[in-house]
Scaffold this active site. Structure first.
Site, short mmCIF file in Angstrom:
data_model
loop_
_atom_site.label_atom_id
_atom_site.label_comp_id
_atom_site.label_asym_id
_atom_site.label_seq_id
_atom_site.Cartn_x
_atom_site.Cartn_y
_atom_site.Cartn_z
N LYS A 68 24.99 42.39 96.69
CA LYS A 68 23.62 42.64 96.22
C LYS A 68 22.65 41.60 96.81
O LYS A 68 21.56 41.94 97.29
CB LYS A 68 23.60 42.58 94.68
CG LYS A 68 22.24 42.53 94.06
CD LYS A 68 21.48 43.83 94.21
CE LYS A 68 20.02 43.66 93.92
NZ LYS A 68 19.27 44.90 93.97
N CYS A 127 12.57 40.20 92.98
CA CYS A 127 13.92 40.36 93.54
C CYS A 127 14.03 39.81 94.94
O CYS A 127 14.74 38.84 95.18
CB CYS A 127 14.30 41.83 93.49
SG CYS A 127 14.38 42.41 91.78
N1 LIG Z 1 13.17 45.56 88.57
C1 LIG Z 1 13.88 45.93 89.61
O1 LIG Z 1 13.40 46.66 90.46
C2 LIG Z 1 15.30 45.50 89.79
C3 LIG Z 1 15.83 44.48 89.03
N2 LIG Z 1 17.12 44.11 89.22
C4 LIG Z 1 17.72 43.05 88.41
O2 LIG Z 1 17.92 43.54 87.08
C5 LIG Z 1 17.78 42.48 86.14
C6 LIG Z 1 16.73 42.86 85.10
O3 LIG Z 1 15.50 43.00 85.77
P1 LIG Z 1 14.26 43.78 85.13
O4 LIG Z 1 14.76 44.95 84.35
O5 LIG Z 1 13.32 44.01 86.24
O6 LIG Z 1 13.70 42.67 84.13
P2 LIG Z 1 12.62 42.87 82.98
O7 LIG Z 1 12.01 41.54 82.77
O8 LIG Z 1 11.77 44.05 83.26
O9 LIG Z 1 13.51 43.23 81.70
C7 LIG Z 1 14.41 42.36 81.11
C8 LIG Z 1 14.41 42.63 79.62
O10 LIG Z 1 15.43 41.82 79.03
C9 LIG Z 1 14.97 41.36 77.78
N3 LIG Z 1 15.78 40.21 77.39
C10 LIG Z 1 15.72 38.93 77.81
N4 LIG Z 1 16.70 38.21 77.24
C11 LIG Z 1 17.41 39.05 76.45
C12 LIG Z 1 18.53 38.90 75.62
N5 LIG Z 1 19.16 37.73 75.48
N6 LIG Z 1 18.98 39.98 74.93
C13 LIG Z 1 18.35 41.17 75.04
N7 LIG Z 1 17.29 41.37 75.83
C14 LIG Z 1 16.82 40.33 76.53
C15 LIG Z 1 13.50 41.07 78.01
O11 LIG Z 1 12.78 41.04 76.80
C16 LIG Z 1 13.11 42.25 78.91
O12 LIG Z 1 12.65 43.36 78.17
C17 LIG Z 1 17.43 41.23 86.95
O13 LIG Z 1 18.60 40.54 87.25
C18 LIG Z 1 16.84 41.81 88.23
O14 LIG Z 1 16.97 40.92 89.31
C19 LIG Z 1 17.94 44.75 90.11
C20 LIG Z 1 17.46 45.78 90.87
C21 LIG Z 1 16.09 46.24 90.79
C1 LIG Z 2 17.26 45.94 100.00
C2 LIG Z 2 16.17 46.63 99.25
O1 LIG Z 2 15.56 47.52 99.75
N1 LIG Z 2 15.95 46.21 97.99
C3 LIG Z 2 14.97 46.85 97.12
C4 LIG Z 2 14.01 45.79 96.57
O2 LIG Z 2 12.96 46.44 95.88
P1 LIG Z 2 11.46 45.91 96.07
O3 LIG Z 2 10.57 46.88 95.45
O4 LIG Z 2 11.37 44.49 95.63
O5 LIG Z 2 11.41 45.93 97.67
P2 LIG Z 2 10.33 46.24 98.76
O6 LIG Z 2 9.78 47.61 98.69
O7 LIG Z 2 10.95 45.84 100.03
O8 LIG Z 2 9.14 45.23 98.41
C5 LIG Z 2 9.31 43.84 98.34
C6 LIG Z 2 8.11 43.14 98.92
O9 LIG Z 2 8.20 43.17 100.33
C7 LIG Z 2 6.96 43.63 100.89
N2 LIG Z 2 7.27 44.37 102.11
C8 LIG Z 2 8.20 45.36 102.11
C9 LIG Z 2 8.50 46.05 103.26
C10 LIG Z 2 7.80 45.71 104.45
O10 LIG Z 2 7.99 46.30 105.52
N3 LIG Z 2 6.88 44.72 104.41
C11 LIG Z 2 6.59 44.03 103.27
O11 LIG Z 2 5.74 43.13 103.28
C12 LIG Z 2 6.40 44.54 99.78
O12 LIG Z 2 5.00 44.67 99.94
C13 LIG Z 2 6.77 43.75 98.55
O13 LIG Z 2 5.84 42.72 98.30
O14 LIG Z 2 14.68 44.95 95.65
C14 LIG Z 2 15.27 45.65 94.54
C15 LIG Z 2 15.82 44.63 93.59
O15 LIG Z 2 16.86 44.06 93.85
O16 LIG Z 2 15.15 44.42 92.57
C16 LIG Z 2 16.34 46.58 95.06
O17 LIG Z 2 16.97 47.22 93.96
C17 LIG Z 2 15.65 47.60 95.97
O18 LIG Z 2 16.60 48.52 96.49
#
Ligand SMILES: NC(=O)C1=CN([C@@H]2O[C@H](COP(=O)(O)OP(=O)(O)OC[C@H]3O[C@@H](n4cnc5c(N)ncnc54)[C@H](O)[C@@H]3O)[C@@H](O)[C@H]2O)C=CC1
Ligand SMILES: CC(=O)N[C@@H]1[C@@H](OP(=O)(O)OP(=O)(O)OC[C@H]2O[C@@H](n3ccc(=O)[nH]c3=O)[C@H](O)[C@@H]2O)O[C@H](C(=O)O)[C@@H](O)[C@@H]1O
Length: 424
Positions: free
Chosen positions: A217, A271
């Site tokens: 990841k 992320c």
């Molecule tokens: N947002 C995204 O696009 C992605 C996020 N991730 C990963 O997923 C994980 C979660 O990210 P998000 O959902 O974006 O975060 P988020 O901040 O949107 O949600 C996290 C939630 O967990 C709750 N929380 C915190 N501590 C807690 C506890 N002890 N027990 C129960 N709830 C608790 C918070 O109140 C919040 O609602 C992170 O590790 C992130 O890196 C992975 C892929 C994509």
């Molecule tokens: C490898 C990959 O594509 N990872 C994804 C990424 O989601 P996220 O929305 O953060 O990624 P993104 O669309 O690349 O945007 C991240 C940042 O990078 C910037 N960005 C993106 C592409 C590009 O050509 N130029 C650029 O400047 C975007 O504007 C933004 O600020 O990170 C997510 C995560 O881990 O949270 C993951 O689940 C998603 O699949």
């Protein structure tokens, strides 16, 4: 047709990942108890509403709450499987991973764990975090056996299955993406695959263990970060050589094996701008390129601010009767990427905040996805506006669809996304 092996599951952390995941399981008619420490989040979900913007999520949550398949609580309850999706930020100057949320979540579920339960860590985690989680659970429940000690004979199954969905496409990608599953033992992996197969149509690929699943990841996001850094570095080089970087990339990308990404004002979200640091902190001597890419991307907002300062200076030179207070700046976009409302770690927000602190002329912010400016931007000289505004400098920071379609404004243009100024 799969039989339903899990009757009740629990998702811990109901944010951008946990809530869609909980809703997806519930839409397959499995009872889901969502747990979050935030009472407001819990209340919102129990009303069938959502606290985050993600296409189609509101519709699914409304339906599953109404049908009784999803409910939220601040207290963990017994379930057959627990999925942990809490934040994993970094802390301090050295960008060390902060595992305190995972630790708190494991401590919270430990008392309700029962023989045969499955616990999956979904949060993006540094190498070793799943094993640390297993140790925290074992400490809290000495009456149960865990796979790191008891192997296949353990009472509890533990696995890491990182989430990879793209914000904006979460409800599609949750189903169609392949999943990497790293159980502490093969049986743990098998149980986790069985759970995901409830709705995942992509492949569930079993890794040799949780550590390589964690690293996979981090590698995905570091790969993207390095590639964006390459594009951002090209934008600095092109500026120096007085060349249009978007034309350059378009031409270079005509090569069959070249696919350069797009430059911008920096990399945002919580992320891509975070996860590569987990690799750097695990192997600082070796991760030189990954660290440099982070530094290149993190330095881009400052570069944009210097461009604005230079534009203001040049305008005042041409108009000696004016002062900086007469210079109006319009900022287009605050979100961390196009067509979403998420401002977390947004380079646009950093730029706006810094500009608001230094510039004493009026600043207009156009961000169609929010209804009020975040508190950090609340100053007398800054206000949220709609599309058509007159300003001395027009600063484009996010390539929202609505900015692509609009008439290019009159005045000095600083276009960090190349949608108004690129050579076609
Ligand atoms: N947002 C995204 O696009 C992605 C996020 N991730 C990963 O997923 C994980 C979660 O990210 P998000 O959902 O974006 O975060 P988020 O901040 O949107 O949600 C996290 C939630 O967990 C709750 N929380 C915190 N501590 C807690 C506890 N002890 N027990 C129960 N709830 C608790 C918070 O109140 C919040 O609602 C992170 O590790 C992130 O890196 C992975 C892929 C994509
Ligand atoms: C490898 C990959 O594509 N990872 C994804 C990424 O989601 P996220 O929305 O953060 O990624 P993104 O669309 O690349 O945007 C991240 C940042 O990078 C910037 N960005 C993106 C592409 C590009 O050509 N130029 C650029 O400047 C975007 O504007 C933004 O600020 O990170 C997510 C995560 O881990 O949270 C993951 O689940 C998603 O699949």
């Amino acid at each position: 047709m799969l039989k339903k092996p899990f009757k009740r599951i629990s998702v811990i952390g109901l944010g951008y990942i946990g809530l869609p995941t909980a809703a997806m399981f519930a839409s397959r008619k499995i009872e889901v108890v969502g747990v979050d420490v935030n009472q407001q989040t819990v209340d919102t979900i129990n009303r069938g509403e959502v606290h985050i913007v993600e296409p189609d999520l509101d519709m699914v949550v409304r339906a599953v709450v109404k049908e009784g398949y999803l409910r939220a609580s601040t207290k963990p309850e017994e379930a057959e499987a627990f999925l942990i999706a809490v934040p994993t930020p970094f802390k301090g100057q050295n960008h060390e991973p902060d595992l305190s949320y995972i630790k708190a979540a494991s401590r919270a579920i430990a008392p309700v764990l029962q023989l045969g339960n499955l616990v999956i860590l979904e949060s993006t985690s540094p190498v070793g975090a799943t094993e640390a989680m297993a140790d925290w659970l074992a400490e809290a429940r000495p009456d149960l056996s865990f796979p790191q000690h008891a192997g296949e004979a353990s009472d509890i199954r533990i696995a890491h299955c990182p989430e990879r969905v793209l914000p904006g496409k979460v409800m599609q990608e949750l189903i169609s993406n392949d999943r990497v599953v790293g159980g502490i033992t093969p049986v743990c992996s098998k149980c986790a695959v069985e759970l995901y197969k409830t709705f995942v149509t992509g492949d569930c690929v079993i890794a040799s263990g949780p550590r390589v699943a964690e690293m996979a990841k981090l590698t995905e996001n570091a790969f993207r970060d390095v590639n964006i850094a390459f594009a951002n570095e090209l934008s600095l080089i092109c500026d120096e050589l007085n060349m249009d970087v978007w034309e350059l990339i378009r031409l270079a990308n005509r090569h069959p094996r070249v696919n350069i990404l797009q430059p911008g004002p920096g990399v945002g979200g919580h992320c891509i701008a975070v996860d590569p640091w987990f690799i750097v902190s695990s192997a600082p001597e070796q991760a030189r390129l990954i660290r440099t890419a982070r530094e290149v991307n993190d330095s881009k907002p400052n570069w944009v601010l210097n461009k604005i300062r230079a534009a203001i200076g040049a305008h005042l030179m041409e108009n000696p009767s004016k002062t900086a207070a007469d210079v109006t700046v319009a900022i287009y976009g605050l979100a961390f990427k196009p067509d979403i409302d998420d401002l977390r770690e947004s380079p646009a927000l950093t730029i706006a905040k810094e500009l608001a602190a230094k510039h004493n002329g009026p600043i207009f912010v156009v961000e169609p996805n929010i209804t009020a400016l975040p508190e950090m931007l609340c100053a007398e000289n800054i206000q949220l506006c709609d599309l058509s505004i007159e300003a001395t400098i027009h600063l484009l920071l996010v390539d929202h669809e609505s900015f692509r379609g609009m008439d290019i404004p009159q005045g000095i243009i600083i276009d960090t996304r190349g949608i108004w100024t690129r050579v076609s």
